[in-house]
Design an enzyme around this catalytic site. Structure first.
Site, PDB file in Angstrom:
ATOM      1  N   ASP A  15       0.852  -1.183   0.000  1.00 48.76           N
ATOM      2  CA  ASP A  15       0.000   0.000   0.000  1.00 48.76           C
ATOM      3  C   ASP A  15       0.897   1.245   0.000  1.00 48.76           C
ATOM      4  O   ASP A  15       2.107   1.139   0.260  1.00 48.76           O
ATOM      5  CB  ASP A  15      -0.884  -0.049   1.246  1.00 48.76           C
ATOM      6  CG  ASP A  15      -1.822   1.128   1.345  1.00 48.76           C
ATOM      7  OD1 ASP A  15      -2.489   1.435   0.339  1.00 48.76           O
ATOM      8  OD2 ASP A  15      -1.894   1.752   2.425  1.00 48.76           O
ATOM      9  N   ASP A  17      -0.253   5.229   0.832  1.00 48.62           N
ATOM     10  CA  ASP A  17      -0.524   6.210   1.889  1.00 48.62           C
ATOM     11  C   ASP A  17      -0.389   5.546   3.265  1.00 48.62           C
ATOM     12  O   ASP A  17      -1.040   4.542   3.539  1.00 48.62           O
ATOM     13  CB  ASP A  17      -1.954   6.755   1.754  1.00 48.62           C
ATOM     14  CG  ASP A  17      -2.063   7.831   0.685  1.00 48.62           C
ATOM     15  OD1 ASP A  17      -1.361   8.851   0.816  1.00 48.62           O
ATOM     16  OD2 ASP A  17      -2.838   7.634  -0.276  1.00 48.62           O
TER      17      ASP A  17
END
Ligand SMILES: [Mg+2]
Length: 321
Positions: A15, A17
């Site tokens: 991922d 953020d």
């Protein structure tokens, strides 16, 4: 030599953020750890629900932060939405894209015709599907057009349903909030392409060339998207404690949102994964001891001896987190 966490996998799906960056800046230790992961021979693919920037812009940002990667190493939820439409086998040709420029771009790259393209023809009756993603300039008339098409029988795919979006100025309504606005005017729920659906993990797994889901590790900071998506797709997962969710959240999580591993930061990827089940757990406890406590709290919750709220409270008291 002790086995590192990565030795068990062909690749990781990471991922962005809260894991690699927060806003424009890198998360401490993330860049060096991901570089050594790559040098170790483990393929890294980045997967984000945030489709407001096209993958090439995200890849350029990551290169600026010091990572070596190609544009094809980034997948986002607009690409996942196009993948969902393409793989469904249904007759879909003309798609109404709602959202930023990246939504239409991902659809065209996947071979679809977007409403407004030269070869699209005219009339809302011709729309086979609506793909709704986030865009800062989405207007009420765009949401109305989506609702009209869905009520006219078009399929409806949401890139993601995150209710909020962190921005430089603070929390803003995310794509899920705009999807909800359309939902109020139609009689069906959207299909969802982003996490917690495992579509992006499957796309990444294909890029990694992994034989099956057991050879790919999903890494993220949110339990209800990153970790649940991994569980749904049969992937092992890492919760890294540099983003949204912490240890108390993990302690209270239902089974499908429990990570396989917990790392304080991404340095843990290249280290042996140790779990200590005995000893005191206090503010100065090692991450190995905290992992042991987390497992024992989950066991007590599952046995009916502890509520999820009390598990979170015990974790907070033990670790001061
Ligand atoms: Mg995140």
């Amino acid at each position: 030599m002790t086995e590192g966490l990565l030795d068990r996998y062909d690749g990781i799906v990471c991922d962005l953020d809260g894991v690699v960056y927060a806003g424009p800046d890198a998360i401490p230790h993330a860049i060096a750890s991901l570089q050594s992961t790559r040098e170790h021979g483990t393929r890294v693919v980045y997967a984000t629900n945030n489709a407001s920037r096209p993958p090439s812009a995200v890849a350029a940002h990551l290169r600026e932060l010091g990572l070596l990667l190609g544009d094809e190493d980034v997948v986002n939820s607009s690409m996942a939405a196009a993948h969902v439409l393409r793989e469904s086998g249904a007759q879909v040709r003309i798609v109404l894209p709602i959202g930023g420029e990246g939504v239409a771009r991902a659809l065209r790259e996947a071979g679809f015709v977007c409403v407004g393209d030269d070869d699209a023809g005219a009339g809302t009756g011709d729309i086979d599907a609506v793909v709704q993603g986030y865009g800062p300039d989405v207007r009420a008339t765009d949401l109305a057009a989506a609702a009209h098409a869905v009520n006219g029988g078009a399929r409806w795919v949401a890139t993601n349903t995150d209710l909020t979006l962190p921005t430089e100025k603070g929390i803003a309504p995310g794509n899920g909030s705009l999807v909800q606005a359309v939902r109020n005017a139609v009689a069906v729920d959207p299909e969802v392409a982003g996490k917690p659906m495992p579509v992006m993990y499957d796309m990444a797994s294909e890029r990694i060339g992994a034989a099956d889901a057991s050879r790919v590790l999903a890494v993220g900071d949110r339990l209800e998207t990153d970790i649940e998506g991994a569980t749904r797709g049969g992937y092992d997962s890492v919760l890294v404690l540099t983003g949204v969710h912490g240890l108390a959240d993990a302690a209270a999580a239902p089974k499908e949102r429990r990570p396989t591993y917990v790392l304080a930061d991404l340095r843990g990827l290249t280290q042996p994964y140790e779990v200590e089940t005995a000893g005191e757990c206090d503010a100065g406890a090692s991450i190995a001891r905290v992992r042991g406590l987390l497992t024992s709290l989950w066991e007590r919750v599952d046995a009916g001896d502890l509520s999820a709220e009390d598990a979170a409270r015990e974790m907070r008291q033990a670790c001061g987190s």
